[in-house]
Design a protein around this motif. Sequence first.
Motif, PDB file in Angstrom:
ATOM      1  N   ASN A  84      45.688  47.946  61.690  1.00 50.34           N
ATOM      2  CA  ASN A  84      47.166  47.921  61.409  1.00 50.34           C
ATOM      3  C   ASN A  84      47.702  48.915  60.584  1.00 50.34           C
ATOM      4  O   ASN A  84      47.121  49.546  59.931  1.00 50.34           O
ATOM      5  CB  ASN A  84      47.171  46.527  61.000  1.00 50.34           C
ATOM      6  N   ILE A  85      48.947  48.935  60.501  1.00 55.59           N
ATOM      7  CA  ILE A  85      49.984  50.188  60.183  1.00 55.59           C
ATOM      8  C   ILE A  85      50.523  49.578  58.880  1.00 55.59           C
ATOM      9  O   ILE A  85      51.439  48.782  59.034  1.00 55.59           O
ATOM     10  CB  ILE A  85      50.702  50.962  60.926  1.00 55.59           C
ATOM     11  N   ASN A  86      49.961  49.986  57.675  1.00 52.01           N
ATOM     12  CA  ASN A  86      50.501  49.373  56.386  1.00 52.01           C
ATOM     13  C   ASN A  86      51.021  50.396  55.630  1.00 52.01           C
ATOM     14  O   ASN A  86      52.018  50.374  54.699  1.00 52.01           O
ATOM     15  CB  ASN A  86      49.499  48.854  55.427  1.00 52.01           C
ATOM     16  N   THR A  87      50.685  51.690  55.767  1.00 52.23           N
ATOM     17  CA  THR A  87      51.126  53.012  54.834  1.00 52.23           C
ATOM     18  C   THR A  87      51.570  54.121  55.928  1.00 52.23           C
ATOM     19  O   THR A  87      51.210  54.201  57.010  1.00 52.23           O
ATOM     20  CB  THR A  87      49.803  53.357  54.025  1.00 52.23           C
ATOM     21  N   PRO A  88      52.283  55.259  55.239  1.00 55.97           N
ATOM     22  CA  PRO A  88      52.363  56.373  56.130  1.00 55.97           C
ATOM     23  C   PRO A  88      51.208  56.928  56.283  1.00 55.97           C
ATOM     24  O   PRO A  88      51.254  57.464  57.648  1.00 55.97           O
ATOM     25  CB  PRO A  88      53.366  57.160  54.997  1.00 55.97           C
ATOM     26  N   ASP A  89      50.042  57.092  55.728  1.00 52.23           N
ATOM     27  CA  ASP A  89      48.925  57.609  56.253  1.00 52.23           C
ATOM     28  C   ASP A  89      48.332  56.772  57.642  1.00 52.23           C
ATOM     29  O   ASP A  89      47.620  57.518  58.185  1.00 52.23           O
ATOM     30  CB  ASP A  89      47.561  57.437  55.058  1.00 52.23           C
ATOM     31  N   ASP A  90      48.748  55.455  57.522  1.00 51.70           N
ATOM     32  CA  ASP A  90      48.138  54.909  58.915  1.00 51.70           C
ATOM     33  C   ASP A  90      48.927  55.276  59.834  1.00 51.70           C
ATOM     34  O   ASP A  90      48.262  55.227  61.154  1.00 51.70           O
ATOM     35  CB  ASP A  90      48.213  53.219  58.643  1.00 51.70           C
ATOM     36  N   ILE A  91      50.225  55.599  59.771  1.00 50.60           N
ATOM     37  CA  ILE A  91      50.711  56.211  60.928  1.00 50.60           C
ATOM     38  C   ILE A  91      50.064  57.385  61.530  1.00 50.60           C
ATOM     39  O   ILE A  91      49.792  57.649  62.601  1.00 50.60           O
ATOM     40  CB  ILE A  91      52.199  56.548  60.757  1.00 50.60           C
ATOM     41  N   ASP A  92      49.743  58.271  60.757  1.00 46.80           N
ATOM     42  CA  ASP A  92      49.049  59.411  60.995  1.00 46.80           C
ATOM     43  C   ASP A  92      47.740  59.393  61.694  1.00 46.80           C
ATOM     44  O   ASP A  92      47.374  59.696  62.905  1.00 46.80           O
ATOM     45  CB  ASP A  92      48.751  60.421  59.773  1.00 46.80           C
TER      46      ASP A  92
END
Length: 206
Positions: free
Chosen positions: A187-195
């Motif tokens: 799951n996407i929690n941070t901007p790094d997770d988007i990458d």
Amino acid sequence: MTESIPGVILAGGLATRMGGGDKGLREVAGERLIDQVISRLSAQCGPLALNANGDPARFDDLGLPVLPDSISDFPGPLAGVLAGLDWASEIGATHIVSAAADTPFFPEDLVSRLWEARGEEGICLAASVGKGGRVFRQPTFGLWPVALRDDLRQALEGGLRKVVLWTDAHHAGQAVFESTPFDPFFNINTPDDIDEAKRLISGEVK
């Protein structure tokens, strides 16, 4: 059977690690997360609704019912589940399935597997296999019976917040999914997770 179960997308959190706002409206590889989740969930179940707080107009383009928490102070995903159960009761359904708005890669057989593994009171949580074979429950992905909505409301009003404390008390089943080639509940929690999600979509998996 599972094709008629309503689905509720949980998007009621505060997204503090993303700087606030709606994580589901963030784009990954040119498509909003919420659109990816809707596409994946709608193929598996019946009518969909969105659990979200604040002005519902920001989701008008989705064409879905927007269900706010009925318990104040953002008590967590169980409040979204309760909102979904109240909605399901109104439309005559016996269960709902929930999915998180920030988790775009969840299994394409999620709903059928949850149904098959449901416990004696009709609850089932998804889980995934982590490093060393350890199983991690995914409390925002579950099957929930409408018959327990008043019990859940009472628990929330009494201060309960942790999903698994309530599900364990009701003998929840567990549908375990393999994490190959990566955890489907990433799951996407941070901007790094988007990458990281972009790399997963492009095939550059961990």
